[in-house]
Scaffold this active site. Structure first.
Site, PDB file in Angstrom:
ATOM      1  N   GLY A 330      -5.745  -3.081 -10.906  1.00 37.06           N
ATOM      2  CA  GLY A 330      -4.512  -2.254 -11.240  1.00 37.06           C
ATOM      3  C   GLY A 330      -4.636  -1.025 -10.873  1.00 37.06           C
ATOM      4  O   GLY A 330      -5.557  -0.275 -10.324  1.00 37.06           O
ATOM      5  N   SER A 331      -3.885  -0.091 -11.734  1.00 38.01           N
ATOM      6  CA  SER A 331      -3.679   1.421 -11.240  1.00 38.01           C
ATOM      7  C   SER A 331      -4.857   2.326 -11.529  1.00 38.01           C
ATOM      8  O   SER A 331      -5.039   3.440 -11.221  1.00 38.01           O
ATOM      9  CB  SER A 331      -2.619   2.018 -12.055  1.00 38.01           C
ATOM     10  OG  SER A 331      -1.337   1.372 -11.722  1.00 38.01           O
ATOM     11  N   VAL A 332      -5.992   1.668 -12.451  1.00 40.26           N
ATOM     12  CA  VAL A 332      -7.339   2.436 -12.509  1.00 40.26           C
ATOM     13  C   VAL A 332      -7.935   2.577 -11.313  1.00 40.26           C
ATOM     14  O   VAL A 332      -8.420   3.442 -11.037  1.00 40.26           O
ATOM     15  CB  VAL A 332      -8.228   1.584 -13.553  1.00 40.26           C
ATOM     16  CG1 VAL A 332      -9.556   2.296 -13.412  1.00 40.26           C
ATOM     17  CG2 VAL A 332      -7.740   1.659 -14.862  1.00 40.26           C
TER      18      VAL A 332
END
Length: 724
Positions: A330-332
């Site tokens: 995801g956005s990490v």
């Protein structure tokens, strides 16, 4: 006048003549047999062999006794030299009943006083006197010996010694090599487990320990020693024959392994993880704290987990999810997209774009809030965690350059951190839409350790360090020490790029529109990035739907100006999502990061925390007095006067509101669990071995078995929880 008879005919009918002939023949046979016997006996005496077997050796073997000298398995230590896993032994008690079992001078080696044996054993086993007497009087009068089920197994040396002091006739113990894990739940899947196996040597068969998971498995050849053997000549009673000497080949002990784990931080992490697991019930929970300058892992844990000391919770879940599970981060992942674009000179922060949604290769990508924030500059895409913005950044960077940087960061390659069961990860990169979604962490599968390795490049001026959990190995026999030095695996980005990314990560934490506001820690500057990743539907057909069907994550680096710590936490599918994901993760992130930073600055007061003393084998009154003095609540489970097991185990950290459970000898009884948390009730089930069904959430208000009721008499036990 008759004619004379033929002499031959007369001889044949003469009995005397016949006897002489037969006697001579028989004597001849006897002489031949005797000569054969003399020849055979002479051959045996001279050669010492019969049928290719050496009689001298065979006769000597009647008096030879060989004993395997078991090698000690190496100890695993933490960074400060405290043992995490070490050799030990457990004992099982049994009683011989056969009255024919006697020794020299007819010494009675069987049970002679059953009442005394039952009285003494009931003080140290979780069985009452009546139950023990019943076992000592079996229906079959010819029974040679009896055991006492699970209650008589896994006894500590302290309890064995206490029973031995009573000098009970006919009571004996068998020793079983075991592995002691004094910290209980403590990076359990990473440390792993060693179990018994039979090893055959020249001295016989011995039970050895072998690693079956975790570091115990990957370092098994290092930890395992070589058994020795002791040979003596003994008589039928087992005594060494006079004028003989013992021959001995000493055992070579295994090597000791020192880890990078800091017990102070590891123990605290386990406590925080357990609290979140109990409250929010995620399907999986992972956390790693690392020094990015060296790659050394200071603390690491996962949920589900297990207690290697008791085996509770192990079940069939043997995977180390930090290296054995790949997932879409995801956005990490936007950290690496941003770093790649900056390093390649393709990042234009002032360029405006229309947020909300964008169509790429026939696929529409939405921002997490669906509508976006209107037209905004790319500089806001990172703190707002805009998927559309990062699609734009990936398109500017170009697919080939983006894939090149992914490989520079070592994704799709194993970290070789020595943790067992590591996988490589994968990526979908064929279509334009695939390439676009990898920019915000979908369509690419990574492991926790791959992410940690990549994070070091951001926190360490562009230098990427291999995750390291072993610091050195020492050989106790030779004194030789092998040190594991920090290993740099690459320099995927420049120092200036790393510095810029750290600055942008601070915006995530401190800008009013940042997604990491929950991770601010007073007194320290924290750089963070949050993530919310969709989970692929295992049955096909895209991704799972629902508010909790995500992998929520956060990574933080502190102090932000020059990070000494990187902390990464992932949480999969919390079943009781009563708080926003950022608030849930902050319950682990903030206290653990603060404690690490406090340790570094010398301002921590955590060293005053209460630890559980060792009280097994003590009287209930003495144990209660010691715990009360330490400010620890106690709960007695059992009718006896001696503590046979304790929970928590010795040296575990005790929280302010945590209960110490004392299992005594005698019949096990149900305590009053009113007001207990789910965590406490699960510990009660673990300690007693009873199946307890928990209904509801909150704290215990009802129990199907009344307080002081006999646990062994209840087939099912139900505890109902209610919210206050």
């Amino acid at each position: 006048m008759k004619a004379p008879r033929n002499k031959r005919s007369m001889g044949k009918k003469n009995p005397r003549w016949n006897r002489q002939v037969f006697g001579g023949f028989f004597l001849f046979i006897l002489v031949v047999v005797f000569l054969l016997f003399v020849f055979r006996f002479s051959y045996i005496v001279i050669s010492g062999h019969v049928n290719d077997e050496n009689l001298t050796q065979k006769a000597s073997a009647l008096y030879d006794s060989s004993t395997v000298l078991r090698a000690k398995r190496g100890t695993i230590y933490d960074a400060n030299g405290a043992p995490i896993a070490e050799d030990s032994a457990t004992y099982s008690v049994y009683a011989v009943l056969d009255k024919n079992y006697t020794g020299i001078n007819d010494k009675k080696l069987y049970v002679t006083d059953k009442a005394k044996v039952a009285t003494i054993l009931s003080k140290y086993l979780p069985l009452d006197k009546a139950a023990i007497l019943k076992r000592l009087n079996p229906a079959n009068s010819k029974t040679f010996q009896v055991e006492f089920g699970s209650a008589g197994k896994g006894l500590s040396l302290t309890i064995k010694q206490a029973i031995n002091k009573a000098n009970l006739n006919g009571v004996y113990f068998t020793e079983t090599p075991s592995r002691l894990y004094p910290n209980g739940i403590f990076a359990s899947h990473q440390i792993g487990l060693a179990q018994q196996q039979n090893a055959t040597t020249k001295g016989g068969t011995a039970q050895n320990l072998a690693g079956v998971m975790g570091l115990e498995k990957t370092l098994n050849s290092t930890l395992t020693g070589t058994n020795g053997v002791k040979k003596i000549k003994e008589d039928s009673y087992g005594y060494q024959l006079p004028h003989t000497q013992a021959k001995q080949k000493a055992a070579k002990n295994g090597q000791d392994v020192y880890l990078t784990l800091d017990s102070r931080l590891q123990t605290y992490l386990e406590t925080l993880m357990s609290n979140v697991q109990t409250k929010y019930q995620p399907e999986q929970l992972n956390a790693v704290l690392m020094n990015p300058k060296t790659g050394q892992i200071l603390a690491a844990s996962q949920r589900p987990t297990f207690n290697p000391e008791t085996g509770s919770g192990l079940g069939s879940f043997w995977r180390d999810t930090l290296v054995g599970d790949s997932y879409e981060p995801g956005s990490v992942m936007k950290i690496f997209t941003l770093a790649s674009a900056i390093d390649a000179g393709k990042y234009q922060p002032d360029t405006p774009y229309q947020s909300g949604q964008v169509t790429v290769g026939g696929t529409t990508v939405h921002d997490w809030n669906q509508t976006g924030w209107g037209t905004i500059p790319l500089s806001k895409a990172f703190p707002l965690s805009s998927n559309v913005g990062f699609v734009k950044i990936e398109q500017t960077l170009g697919k080939d350059k983006w894939l090149e940087y992914l490989k520079k960061f070592q994704f799709m390659s194993k970290t070789k951190s020595l943790l067992s069961g590591e996988v490589s990860g994968s990526i979908q990169f064929e279509h334009t839409s695939d390439q676009a979604v990898t920019s915000f962490g979908q369509g690419i599968n990574v492991t926790v350790m791959q992410m940690m390795q990549g994070f070091t490049a951001i926190a360490n001026n562009g230098k990427e360090m291999q995750p390291q959990i072993v610091s050195k190995v020492t050989d106790p026999t030779t004194g030789k020490t092998t040190k594991y030095k920090p290993h740099q695996v690459g320099t995927p980005i420049s120092k200036s790029t790393a510095s810029q990314v750290l600055q942008d990560m601070q915006d995530v934490t401190y800008k009013s529109y940042g997604t990491g506001l929950s991770y601010q820690i007073p007194g320290y500057k924290i750089a963070t990035k949050t993530g919310t990743a969709q989970i692929s539907n295992p049955n096909g057909g895209g991704y799972l739907t629902g508010d909790n069907n995500y992998i929520f994550s956060v990574v933080g680096m502190a102090p932000a100006s020059d990070p000494k710590y990187v902390l990464y936490i992932t949480m999969k599918q919390p079943q009781n999502m009563s708080q926003p994901a950022s608030e849930i993760l902050s319950e682990i992130f903030n206290p653990l990061m603060k404690r690490a930073l406090d340790y570094d600055s010398g301002t921590s007061t955590a060293d005053t925390q209460t630890t559980m003393p060792s009280i097994s084998g003590k009287t209930v009154s003495a144990a209660t007095a010691a715990l009360t003095k330490a400010g620890i609540q106690t709960v007695q489970i059992g009718t006896g006067d001696t503590v046979v097991q304790q929970m928590p185990l010795a040296n575990e950290v005790i929280l302010d509101d945590q209960r110490a459970m004392l299992l005594t000898n005698g019949a096990m009884t149900m305590p009053d669990v009113t007001g207990w948390s789910k965590s406490d009730i699960l510990k009660l089930a673990e300690l007693t071995g009873k199946q307890i069904t928990i209904k509801g959430t909150g704290y215990a208000t009802k129990q199907s078995l009344a307080a002081k009721g006999l646990l062994n008499s209840a087939k099912t036990i139900t505890v109902t929880l209610s919210k206050p």
